[in-house]
Enzyme design. Structure first.
Site, PDB file in Angstrom:
ATOM      1  N   GLY A 278      -0.432   4.363   0.088  1.00  0.00           N
ATOM      2  CA  GLY A 278      -1.289   5.463   0.526  1.00  0.00           C
ATOM      3  C   GLY A 278      -2.062   6.058  -0.637  1.00  0.00           C
ATOM      4  N   ALA A 279      -2.032   7.378  -0.736  1.00  0.00           N
ATOM      5  CA  ALA A 279      -2.780   8.064  -1.787  1.00  0.00           C
ATOM      6  C   ALA A 279      -2.243   7.768  -3.178  1.00  0.00           C
ATOM      7  CB  ALA A 279      -2.748   9.573  -1.536  1.00  0.00           C
TER       8      ALA A 279
ATOM      9  N   GLY B 228      -1.629   4.742  -4.402  1.00  0.00           N
ATOM     10  CA  GLY B 228      -2.131   3.501  -4.957  1.00  0.00           C
ATOM     11  C   GLY B 228      -1.568   2.269  -4.275  1.00  0.00           C
TER      12      GLY B 228
ATOM     13  N   GLY C  27      -6.108   0.031   5.652  1.00  0.00           N
ATOM     14  CA  GLY C  27      -5.228  -1.019   5.153  1.00  0.00           C
ATOM     15  C   GLY C  27      -5.766  -2.406   5.460  1.00  0.00           C
ATOM     16  N   ASP C  28      -6.414  -2.552   6.607  1.00  0.00           N
ATOM     17  CA  ASP C  28      -7.000  -3.834   6.989  1.00  0.00           C
ATOM     18  C   ASP C  28      -8.187  -4.166   6.086  1.00  0.00           C
ATOM     19  OD1 ASP C  28      -5.165  -3.618   9.113  1.00  0.00           O
ATOM     20  OD2 ASP C  28      -6.652  -2.528  10.299  1.00  0.00           O
TER      21      ASP C  28
ATOM     22  N   SER D 118       0.839  -1.191   0.000  1.00  0.00           N
ATOM     23  CA  SER D 118       0.000   0.000   0.000  1.00  0.00           C
ATOM     24  C   SER D 118       0.876   1.244   0.000  1.00  0.00           C
ATOM     25  CB  SER D 118      -0.916   0.005   1.232  1.00  0.00           C
ATOM     26  OG  SER D 118      -1.604   1.229   1.324  1.00  0.00           O
TER      27      SER D 118
END
Length: 318
Positions: free
Chosen positions: A225-226, A228, A254-255, A223
């Site tokens: 974040g913003a 992608g 994220g989970d 991941s």
């Protein structure tokens, strides 16, 4: 238990989230809204799986009044709990959410597990894992558990013929790689820490994910974040993004993403698209609310095998 996703959360929590106008040190702050949720990364995966209408069982050590409340809250959400009683009280965490999406979290360390409690936790995972589609081991390790604990769980799961997903960080992640988990899900910071160098571009993240595969991970769902998400596996690599109108809270996003990945089979671009759709929906919900199918906007997810290696990360990780 065919079709079940079993989650293991060694250090669960009772999470209290307060929405505040602004965080000002030394001032009395009046919350506009507040909520209380069962917490811990694996717990959140179970909550997201249940919200999607899939069966899940949550294995977790629970102690004291906070632990009893975590079990009660999970039961109310239709999640089967496989509790391991422990002497210490389950930790309570606090999150302060501001209107611009900034989140301040205060996480307690959690109880120390005795040798007998550790063995009881492993035994419960073994007893409840037969026939599960996936076992998701998630979060930090409580005091008393060695960094190699997750590696032991991965090895035991594979001996039982189960597929295992791992979402942890630091020495626990590095130690577990040698047991060859089927998928690991680091964020950008955890990915940088695992390879011990900064990440400035998507290409840097891709190289780091490939190194985690060389260290033992069969697939890496990273991941960013913003920026992608990346999926790197033996079959290839894919990059996916989805627009987000407004970030309300990233607690559990994220989970939720990992849950979406596992719900969709846990392999390939279709599972990546599901992961991104779940993560994008989660950040637009309050606190650690998990998205339902009605919250997802799969049509706005873009998945491509063309990795934008030169694209700078909006928040470079050092």
């Amino acid at each position: 238990m065919t079709g079940t996703i079993l989650t293991v959360t060694p250090n669960p929590s009772l999470d209290r989230t307060y929405e505040i106008p602004a965080l000002e040190r030394g001032e009395v702050i009046r919350a506009g809204a507040d909520r209380m949720d069962p917490g811990g990364k694996g717990v959140n995966v179970s909550r997201a799986v249940a919200a999607a209408g899939r069966r899940t069982v949550a294995v977790l050590p629970l102690g004291g009044a906070p632990g009893a409340l975590v079990a009660e809250l999970l039961d109310a959400q239709g999640i089967e709990v496989a509790p391991v009683p422990v002497a210490g009280a389950t930790r309570s965490n606090i999150a302060l959410a501001e209107p611009d999406g900034v989140l301040t979290k205060i996480n307690a360390p959690g109880p120390r597990l005795s040798a007998a409690e550790q063995e009881a936790l492993l035994r419960t995972v073994r007893d409840r894992s037969a026939g599960a589609d996936w076992i998701a081991c998630c979060g930090s390790l409580p005091r008393g558990l060695a960094p190699s604990w997750y590696a032991d769980v991965v090895a035991r799961a594979h001996d039982a013929g189960a597929r295992i997903a791992l979402d942890t960080s630091g020495p626990a992640l590095v130690e577990a790689l040698r047991a060859r988990p089927d998928v690991v899900k680091p964020n950008a910071g955890e990915l940088a820490a695992a390879v011990a160098r900064p990440l400035a571009t998507v290409g840097d993240a891709l190289t780091a994910a490939e190194e985690l595969r060389a260290m033992g991970a069969r697939a890496v769902l990273a991941s960013l974040g913003a920026d992608g998400q990346l999926l790197v596996a033996a079959e290839g690599a894919w990059f996916a993004t989805a627009p987000v109108t407004a970030v309300r809270s990233n607690v559990g996003a994220g989970d939720s993403s990992l849950a979406g990945f596992l719900i969709a089979g846990g392999t390939g671009p279709t599972a990546l698209a599901s992961a991104v759709a779940h993560g994008a929906a989660a950040v637009q919900l309050p606190g650690s609310v998990m998205p339902t199918p009605a919250d997802l906007d799969a049509a706005r997810v873009t998945v491509t095998p063309e990795i934008p290696v030169g694209r700078a990360l909006r928040e470079p990780v050092s």
